[in-house]
Scaffold this motif. Structure first.
Motif, PDB file in Angstrom:
ATOM      1  N   GLU A   1      -0.348 -15.207   0.642  1.00  0.00           N
ATOM      2  CA  GLU A   1       1.088 -15.301   0.387  1.00  0.00           C
ATOM      3  C   GLU A   1       1.314 -15.946  -0.976  1.00  0.00           C
ATOM      4  O   GLU A   1       0.500 -16.741  -1.438  1.00  0.00           O
TER       5      GLU A   1
ATOM      6  N   ARG B   1       3.038  -1.292  -5.401  1.00  0.00           N
ATOM      7  CA  ARG B   1       2.619  -0.394  -4.326  1.00  0.00           C
ATOM      8  C   ARG B   1       2.461   1.006  -4.920  1.00  0.00           C
ATOM      9  O   ARG B   1       3.347   1.497  -5.621  1.00  0.00           O
TER      10      ARG B   1
ATOM     11  N   SER C   1      -3.793  -0.505  -3.434  1.00  0.00           N
ATOM     12  CA  SER C   1      -2.567  -1.324  -3.394  1.00  0.00           C
ATOM     13  C   SER C   1      -2.433  -2.093  -2.074  1.00  0.00           C
ATOM     14  O   SER C   1      -1.345  -2.329  -1.576  1.00  0.00           O
ATOM     15  N   HIS C   2      -3.576  -2.525  -1.530  1.00  0.00           N
ATOM     16  CA  HIS C   2      -3.656  -3.480  -0.408  1.00  0.00           C
ATOM     17  C   HIS C   2      -2.680  -4.633  -0.669  1.00  0.00           C
ATOM     18  O   HIS C   2      -2.547  -5.069  -1.812  1.00  0.00           O
ATOM     19  N   ARG C   3      -2.043  -5.149   0.382  1.00  0.00           N
ATOM     20  CA  ARG C   3      -1.030  -6.194   0.144  1.00  0.00           C
ATOM     21  C   ARG C   3      -1.626  -7.420  -0.547  1.00  0.00           C
ATOM     22  O   ARG C   3      -0.985  -8.017  -1.418  1.00  0.00           O
ATOM     23  N   ASP C   4      -2.835  -7.803  -0.190  1.00  0.00           N
ATOM     24  CA  ASP C   4      -3.446  -8.951  -0.884  1.00  0.00           C
ATOM     25  C   ASP C   4      -3.600  -8.680  -2.388  1.00  0.00           C
ATOM     26  O   ASP C   4      -3.465  -9.595  -3.194  1.00  0.00           O
ATOM     27  N   HIS C   5      -3.904  -7.419  -2.741  1.00  0.00           N
ATOM     28  CA  HIS C   5      -4.065  -7.092  -4.168  1.00  0.00           C
ATOM     29  C   HIS C   5      -2.728  -7.245  -4.895  1.00  0.00           C
ATOM     30  O   HIS C   5      -2.663  -7.820  -5.979  1.00  0.00           O
ATOM     31  N   ARG C   6      -1.665  -6.705  -4.273  1.00  0.00           N
ATOM     32  CA  ARG C   6      -0.341  -6.773  -4.915  1.00  0.00           C
ATOM     33  C   ARG C   6       0.098  -8.230  -5.066  1.00  0.00           C
ATOM     34  O   ARG C   6       0.609  -8.648  -6.101  1.00  0.00           O
ATOM     35  N   ILE C   7      -0.138  -9.004  -4.005  1.00  0.00           N
ATOM     36  CA  ILE C   7       0.296 -10.408  -4.037  1.00  0.00           C
ATOM     37  C   ILE C   7      -0.553 -11.206  -5.031  1.00  0.00           C
ATOM     38  O   ILE C   7      -0.024 -11.998  -5.819  1.00  0.00           O
TER      39      ILE C   7
ATOM     40  N   CYS D   1      -6.244 -10.989   4.079  1.00  0.00           N
ATOM     41  CA  CYS D   1      -5.110 -10.234   4.657  1.00  0.00           C
ATOM     42  C   CYS D   1      -3.895 -11.106   4.959  1.00  0.00           C
ATOM     43  O   CYS D   1      -2.943 -10.637   5.562  1.00  0.00           O
TER      44      CYS D   1
END
Ligand SMILES: [Zn+2]
Length: 233
Positions: A89, A117, A124-130, A86
């Motif tokens: 970066e 997203r 589309s969890h933020r870790d997945h997108r990043i 989570c």
């Protein structure tokens, strides 16, 4: 899958992401004789609602679960890059770690998550997108260019050209993979993630329904879907 693809690396944010997004495709690729490896960016140390759980214990549990799932699918090696769950970066350090993994594994095909997203919040969890953004940037140009990350050349990690990226994709996907024959293995691999799945029967029902829905337009019993990028240079 064509002859030009022999080696495949799946790059994801968390233990269990590969199985959810591409587990049946991975099993199919292994059956076709491809060498498949995993690269997982975070250690999954926040994925628990158990108040007695500690992050350290959870990391060890999830690594073990991921190794078990990889074994079910026939995945050769699993790299755990160890970034905190989570809190992934897109930094020089994370890009260098993924570039190093690509240069070590030398895949023709990288399977990545979806960098966008979407309305599917879990997917589309933020870790997945990043993680997806990092993976694609490392395929091109960072793994390819010898002057990117000189530290890696010093470690003997030579540049590498990936031929294709398949992003996990659900809306009007260009690539619909018939996974009817390996769907059972996907379910078996998912079931290895015991700490994440409190009700495996419900998960199986949901996963099968979704795969059936994705396969329907092509007449497949089950499908997993991707958006491909073919890299010409
Ligand atoms: Zn995830």
């Amino acid at each position: 899958m064509t002859e030009r693809i022999q080696r495949v690396t799946v790059i994801t944010a968390h233990p269990d992401d590969s199985e959810f997004g591409a587990g049946a495709t991975v099993a199919k690729l292994v059956r076709e004789g491809k060498v498949v490896t995993y690269c997982i960016l975070t250690n999954g140390n926040k994925g628990s609602s158990d108040r007695a759980m500690t992050p350290e214990r959870l990391v060890a549990i999830r690594e073990e679960e991921q190794r078990n799932a990889a074994r079910v699918l026939g995945v050769e090696t699993v790299d755990f890059l160890g970034f905190p769950d989570c809190e992934l970066e897109d930094t020089r350090a994370s890009r260098m770690a993924v570039t190093a993994a690509i240069r070590r594994h030398r895949p023709d095909l990288v399977i990545a998550q979806n960098p966008h997203r979407t309305k599917l919040l879990g997917a589309s969890h933020r870790d997945h997108r990043i993680a997806a953004g990092i993976a694609i940037d490392c395929v091109y140009p960072l793994a390819r260019d010898h002057m990117a990350f000189p530290e890696l050349m010093a470690q003997g990690l030579e540049p590498h050209k990936v031929k294709e990226v398949h992003m996990m994709w659900w809306e009007n996907p260009e690539l619909v993979v018939d996974v009817s024959d390996t769907m059972d293995l996907k379910i078996k691999a998912l079931a290895c993630h015991v700490s994440q799945l409190k009700d495996m029967a419900a998960v199986e029902k949901r996963v099968r329904e979704r795969a059936a829905e994705l396969g329907k337009p092509k007449g497949y019993a089950y499908a997993e879907t991707f958006e491909p990028i073919v890299i010409e240079r």
